[in-house]
Structures are given as structure tokens and as C-alpha cells.
Design an enzyme around this catalytic site. Structure first.
Site, mmCIF file in Angstrom:
data_model
loop_
_atom_site.group_PDB
_atom_site.id
_atom_site.type_symbol
_atom_site.label_atom_id
_atom_site.label_comp_id
_atom_site.label_asym_id
_atom_site.label_seq_id
_atom_site.Cartn_x
_atom_site.Cartn_y
_atom_site.Cartn_z
ATOM 1 N N SER A 60 0.836 -1.209 0.000
ATOM 2 C CA SER A 60 0.000 0.000 0.000
ATOM 3 C C SER A 60 0.872 1.262 0.000
ATOM 4 C CB SER A 60 -0.964 -0.033 1.196
ATOM 5 O OG SER A 60 -1.953 0.943 1.058
ATOM 6 N N ASP A 82 -8.680 -5.724 -5.407
ATOM 7 C CA ASP A 82 -8.343 -4.623 -4.496
ATOM 8 C C ASP A 82 -9.414 -3.543 -4.574
ATOM 9 O OD1 ASP A 82 -7.119 -2.311 -3.241
ATOM 10 O OD2 ASP A 82 -5.181 -3.302 -3.487
ATOM 11 N N HIS A 119 -7.223 -5.539 -0.558
ATOM 12 C CA HIS A 119 -6.115 -4.602 -0.439
ATOM 13 C C HIS A 119 -5.080 -5.115 0.564
ATOM 14 C CE1 HIS A 119 -3.901 -0.979 -0.866
ATOM 15 N NE2 HIS A 119 -4.039 -0.650 0.399
#
Ligand code: NAG
Ligand code: NAG
Ligand code: NAG
Ligand code: NAG
Ligand code: NAG
Ligand code: NAG
Ligand code: CA
Length: 579
Positions: free
Chosen positions: A202, A444, A490
Site C-alpha cells: 500500500s 483490491d 487490499h
């Protein structure tokens, strides 16, 4: 001629050196003597700041990027400052393995959201492989403070040092200091190779790319779902709100969940294996029309909790009804991605089968209706990083398609050299022999999967302009490989496609590649939850795509041009290249 007595003496010395225990070296005096005081011009390491402690038999639980482990470590926290700046202090935390567990490795770790570190939680992922493992506080004041806590020195005033530390400076400094500290601590000779790595997801993925695009500090990096192409990435969090406002329809969360469930059910078998996992969201795009959901009934029980990624806490009432044409129109417009008022494509979007992370609505019990708010990470970006105001005030009223586009343009220009993080020429890193394993969940809901595909494609086309697509892809895959993770959300496995795998041993694979030249053809992954927990998968390297044949009996990574094409967005709203 070397006397045998001398050889024996050297051997004895080496044995003594190797016999050092954690307790021998995990002391303040030993650490202070090992500090690399002159390693970086402009930096002063504060010897008096050193805090050292040994922890024995520490058991870390499994994370998504590494398994459970038990080990001893020496924790070293130290502070340094940038010469000439006042009130400047950067904290580093290193966990060092015991001397007999050290394997000539160093690992940097990163953060997530607006954080530049993950506390201690990523550190076991390196120590368990015999690596000294580091985290930085970025100079933000403590390991618990995020960049957006300190970004504004006052309303209207950017703290540029904090911004650039977050952008890329802090990680470079940590790697340089951490590597030399590792060498000193373990008495490594200059000719002994120290293998240096990175692993994070991320925002931590963006931090990884910020280094790969500039330096050759690492031999290998695991970068997950990077939140790069920063201006586009942050504003696209507002696109779902824009869609709902445009269509003047704020779907109950249950209606969107029903559309998601029907999408997953319809698209699951398209990959050749009906297992609850949409391994081919590209085939889903090509062959499934969400209109088929219109009229299906939905029901969700009342619950309290948060609605939407980064959105406010709320209590939701029981919801029931039939999926509406407007609900489907909202879902389709989100997947179709950000457009300007002329209908030109501004940015890419999530894959069908991703949860509707940005489309959270909240129930107003007075009016009995659902509404959306432009809060969360997209609103924060506009308020803080564009308007330079320390408040969460962005109103749905100001959202227009052209405003969103203008915000991207403004953020892109202002932060191009520090946050955008899409420099496509990786020749410095590649020239030094660096390897990259880039992973991204195919479902995601926070950083669109197509964002990673776009960047891989930018690197391919910039670095191998004279090769055909397949030859360029092969050349790039020699050192930079991208793997999409079926069903994953994610930076972790999906909550909706629980039979999907996650590549928990990617750093181990990278180590084998870097140190033993074992190139991963496919990336091993494992189901980490649910009824198929423990099942092994192999992930295909982009641009190959997974496909099961013979009723799921055989598995192949295939080349499918029509599918590849669905991942490439023509962002025709821009005259500039969007890398
Ligand atoms: C280390 O911890 C495990 C449990 O986490 C325990 O079973 C074991 O006895 C411990 N070993 C030592 C040497 O303390
Ligand atoms: C992080 O690790 C250090 C060193 O072992 C320890 O002192 C500290 O309490 C840890 N922090 C958390 C939040 O566990
Ligand atoms: C490094 O060398 C010094 C001096 O010989 C020794 O005291 C120390 O234990 C060694 N450190 C390690 C980690 O082996
Ligand atoms: C969607 O599917 C999940 C199972 O994955 C189920 O728990 C949930 O109730 C379903 N939601 C709706 C609205 O059908
Ligand atoms: C909820 O609805 C009432 C009545 O329509 C309205 O006055 C109020 O502003 C609404 N609250 C929110 C947070 O939208
Ligand atoms: C910054 O501006 C916001 C919005 O006008 C205001 O609410 C806040 O109090 C201001 N902060 C300071 C420290 O002046
Ligand atoms: Ca499937």
C-alpha cells in the site's frame, strides 16, 4: 608461507567471534561503537539516543506477508538529525537477529495509509530470515505519528522537510544507515556481501517504488499494491461519491453487496474453476453485464459498524428490497472509472468483484434515507494537501467531474517529484542488478489493480521501446515481475472470496532469486483462511493469466490478448503521459 600456527590462531579467533551471543553484543556500549557515524553527509547520529534491549524466544504471529516464527532479537532504537535544521529528529528502530541466526541480510519495512512505518508489526518478517530489519518514524515525532499529522506547520504552510521525508528521503537514509550499522554490528568484512531487501504494501508499496526509482540501495524488493500515481490515486477515492451524486442515488450498502455477490457468482466459473474466487476479473469485464442483477432481492440484518473504507461509524438498519436499475448504474459507473464532463477518461478503476470500498453510504434515521459524505482519504487529500487546511470539511456539494480532474492536475504538478512516484525508468536499480516482486490483489478495493498493471506497462514501454510487446515483457520479467493475486483485496486476502490465496512467502522467494538465482516462474501462494486453508496455488506472472481446463483439473498461465487489453486504459482526458 603461512604457518599452521597462524592458521589455527585465525581459526580460533573466528570461532571466538562467531561465538558471540545476543547478550554479548546487545548492549548499549557495543551498539554505540557500531554506529556508522560518518555514513551520510549532512546527518548527525546522536549516540546518546541509543536504546538497546534483548528479547528472547519472541513468538510473532503470522501476517499476510510472512508466517509465524519464534526468535531472539536485539532491538536498537536511535535518533539522528539533519544538520542545520532546528527541531529535527528522526527515529530508527532496528531488530537484529542473534549472531548465530544472522544471514548477511538487511530488510527495510514501510507503512500504510499515511504512516511511514507499521510499528513493530512488519519487523518479524525480516528477523525470521536472519535479516536486520528496520523501520523509520520519518522524523514525524514518534513511530505513532503519521505524515498527515505533521504535514501542515500551520494552515497554509507545508512542512516541506516532513513531506520530502515521507516522499523518499527517510527510506534512503534508513537503508544507508541500517546497512552500514548491520555491517559494523556483525563485524562483516568489506568483501562480504550484505544482501539488502525491502518489503511493504500500500503506502509502503509506494515508499518501496520511491527508492527503486532513485537508488540502488537494495538487491531485491517486495512491493505490494503500491498507492502510487499519488494525485490520481487519492482523488479517485472520491469518484464513487461523484457517481452517486451524479446519478442522485445513494444505494443502501446491502444493495451494492448483493450486486457484488451476484458478480462474484457469475464470474467465478469464467476462469475454469468454480471455487468462489474470480481469478479472471478481465473475463468478468468482457462477459458479465451487471444489468442481470436488476430485480434480484436482497436482505441484510441490522448492524453497527463502519460503512465504507475510512468512513464514519454508524448503525445500519435492516435492509431489504430489490436491486434497482439505479443501483446497478452506480456500480457500473464506478467500475467504468473517473471521467470528465466531456466524457473523457480521467483515471482507471477497480475490477469487478472488488468490494465497494469508496461507495459507503450512511443511514439518516431522521429522514430515513441514505447519504454519502466526501470524507475519508480522498477528502483529506483535498483539504490538507491541496487547500492546505487542517480540517475535514470537504462537502459533497463542491464535487463536480471537472473539479476532480482539476484536483488531480493540481496535486500532480505540486507533488510530481515527491509523491507521484511513477518515474518509469528504473535503469539505476536495474543496472545494479536489483530484483522486484510486485504483487497486487486482483479484487483490491482501495488501490485499483489496473494501477499496477499500468506502471509495469510504463516501465516496459520506456525501458524496452524497441522490443515487441512479448519480447519487452520477457526482458522486463527477467528482473521485475508483477503477480496479480486472485480474489485478494487490499494487501490481504478477500473477505468475500475466502478460498483465494495469498503469497505469504514472497520475501523467501525473492531471497532465493537474489542469492541463488532461482527465478520464480510462478509465485507460490497459499489459502490463509476458510475451508480450503492451506491449499497451494501458483500465481501467474503478468501478462500471463490463470486458466483452468478439463473441469478444473489442469492449470495454465496463458497469453490472452483480449484480456490484457481490458487492463490498459486510454486516459484520453490528459495530454501528458500518465505513467
Ligand atoms: C519459547 O517459547 C515457547 C512458546 O512460545 C515455549 O514452548 C518454549 O519453552 C520457550 N523456550 C525457551 C527456551 O524459553
Ligand atoms: C516494539 O519493540 C520494542 C523493542 O522490542 C518494544 O520496546 C516496544 O514495546 C514494541 N512496541 C510495541 C507497540 O509492541
Ligand atoms: C565483533 O568483534 C568483536 C571484537 O572481536 C567481538 O567482541 C564481537 O563479539 C564481535 N561481534 C559479533 C556479532 O560477533
Ligand atoms: C453476500 O455473500 C456473503 C457470503 O460471501 C453473505 O454472507 C452475505 O449475506 C451476502 N450478502 C447479500 C446482500 O446477499
Ligand atoms: C438527516 O435528515 C434530516 C431531515 O431531513 C436533516 O435535517 C439532517 O440534516 C440530515 N442529517 C444529515 C447528517 O444529513
Ligand atoms: C485551520 O483552518 C480550519 C478551517 O478554517 C479551522 O477549523 C482550524 O481551526 C484552523 N486551524 C488553526 C490551527 O488555525
Ligand atoms: Ca474461479
Amino acid at each position: 608461507m603461512v604457518s599452521s600456527a597462524f592458521v589455527l590462531a585465525v581459526a580460533a579467533l573466528a570461532a571466538t567471534v562467531q561465538a558471540a551471543t545476543l547478550d554479548d553484543v546487545c548492549t548499549s556500549a557495543y551498539v554505540k561503537a557500531a554506529l556508522p557515524l560518518d555514513v551520510l553527509t549532512g546527518i548527525t547520529i546522536d549516540s546518546s539516543s541509543v536504546v538497546v534491549s534483548a528479547t528472547k524466544n519472541y513468538s510473532s504471529s503470522a501476517g499476510d506477508f510472512f508466517g509465524a516464527a519464534t526468535f531472539d532479537y536485539c532491538a536498537v532504537q536511535l535518533a539522528y538529525s539533519h544538520n542545520g535544521l532546528s527541531d529535527d529528529q528522526v527515529l530508527l528502530m532496528f531488530w537484529l537477529p542473534a549472531p548465530d541466526e544472522f544471514q548477511n541480510r538487511y530488510l527495510s519495512t514501510g507503512g500504510g495509509g499515511m504512516a511511514i512505518n507499521s510499528g513493530n508489526s512488519s519487523l518479524p518478517g525480516g528477523v525470521m530470515y536472519g535479516a536486520v530489519t528496520g523501520a523509520t518514524d520519518g522524523g514525524f515525532g514518534s513511530f505513532d505519528l503519521d505524515e498527515d499529522d505533521v504535514f501542515l506547520a500551520a494552515n497554509g504552510t507545508i512542512d516541506y522537510e516532513a513531506l520530502y521525508m515521507f516522499g523518499y528521503k527517510a527510506h534512503h537514509e534508513m537503508s544507508v544507515i541500517g546497512k552500514q550499522f548491520t555491517r559494523n554490528f556483525f563485524n562483516m568484512t568489506e568483501s562480504t556481501k550484505l544482501y539488502a531487501y525491502y518489503q511493504a504494501c500500500s503506502e509502503g508499496g509506494r515508499e518501496g517504488w520511491s527508492q527503486i526509482q532513485r537508488y540502488d540501495d537494495w538487491d531485491g524488493a517486495v512491493v505490494g499494491a503500491p498507492a502510487f500515481r499519488y494525485a490520481h490515486q487519492q482523488v479517485q477515492h472520491l469518484w464513487s461519491d461523484m457517481v452517486m451524486k451524479n446519478l442522485d442515488y445513494f444505494p443502501p450498502p446491502c444493495e451494492l453487496t448483493k450486486i457484488l455477490n451476484l458478480t462474484i457468482a457469475a464470474c467465478d466459473p469464467l476462469d475454469g474453476l468454480t471455487d468462489g474466487v474470480v481469478s479472471r476479473t478481465d473475463l468478468c469485464k468482457l462477459h458479465y453485464d451487471m444489468d442481470q442483477a436488476i430485480g434480484e432481492t436482497y436482505y441484510c440484518a441490522a448492524e453497527s459498524g463502519s460503512s465504507g473504507f475510512g468512513k464514519r461509524q454508524s448503525t445500519t438498519p435492516a435492509q431489504s428490497g430489490k436491486v434497482t436499475a439505479k443501483g446497478v448504474a452506480v456500480a457500473k459507473a464506478i467500475i467504468a472509472g473517473m471521467k470528465d464532463s466531456q466524457g473523457q477518461q480521467v483515471y482507471l478503476s477497480y475490477q469487478p468483484s472488488s468490494t465497494w470500498g469508496d461507495a459507503g453510504t450512511t443511514y439518516n434515521s431522521t429522514s430515513g434515507t441514505w447519504y454519502a459524505s466526501a470524507s475519508g482519504i480522498g477528502g483529506d487529500w483535498v483539504d490538507r494537501y491541496l487547500e492546505l487546511i487542517d480540517s475535514e470539511s470537504l462537502s459533497m456539494d463542491v464535487l463536480t467531474e471537472d473539479k476532480l480532474k482539476a484536483w488531480i492536475y493540481e496535486g500532480w504538478q505540486r507533488y510530481d517529484s515527491v509523491l507521484q512516484t511513477t518515474w518509469p525508468d528504473l535503469s539505476v536499480y536495474h543496472g545494479a542488478g536489483g530484483k522486484i516482486l510486485h504483487v497486487h490483489g486482483e479484487s483490491d478495493f482501495s488501490v485499483p489493480t489496473a494501477s499496477s498493471v499500468r506502471y509495469w506497462e510504463s516501465v516496459r514501454s520506456v525501458m524496452y521501446p524497441d522490443l515487441s510487446y512479448t519480447a519487452g515483457a520477457a526482458a522486463l520479467n527477467d528482473w521485475y515481475r508483477l503477480y496479480l493475486i486472485p480474489g485478494a483485496g487490499h494487501c490481504s486476502p478477500s473477505t468475500d472470496q475466502t478460498n483465494g490465496p495469498f503469497p505469504q512467502t514472497t520475501l523467501e522467494v525473492l531471497i532465493e532469486w537474489v542469492e541463488k538465482d532461482v527465478k520464480p516462474n510462478t509465485l507460490p501462494a497459499t489459502v490463509l483462511q476458510g475451508s480450503e486453508k492451506g491449499k497451494k496455488w501458483e500465481l501467474c506472472a503478468w501478462p500471463l493469466r490463470p486458466l483452468w481446463k478439463d473441469n478444473g483439473k489442469t492449470f495454465e498461465c496463458i497469453y490472452d490478448q483480449a484480456s490484457i487489453d481490458t487492463w490498459h486504459w486510454d486516459l484520453n482526458a490528459w495530454d501528458l503521459p500518465v505513467y
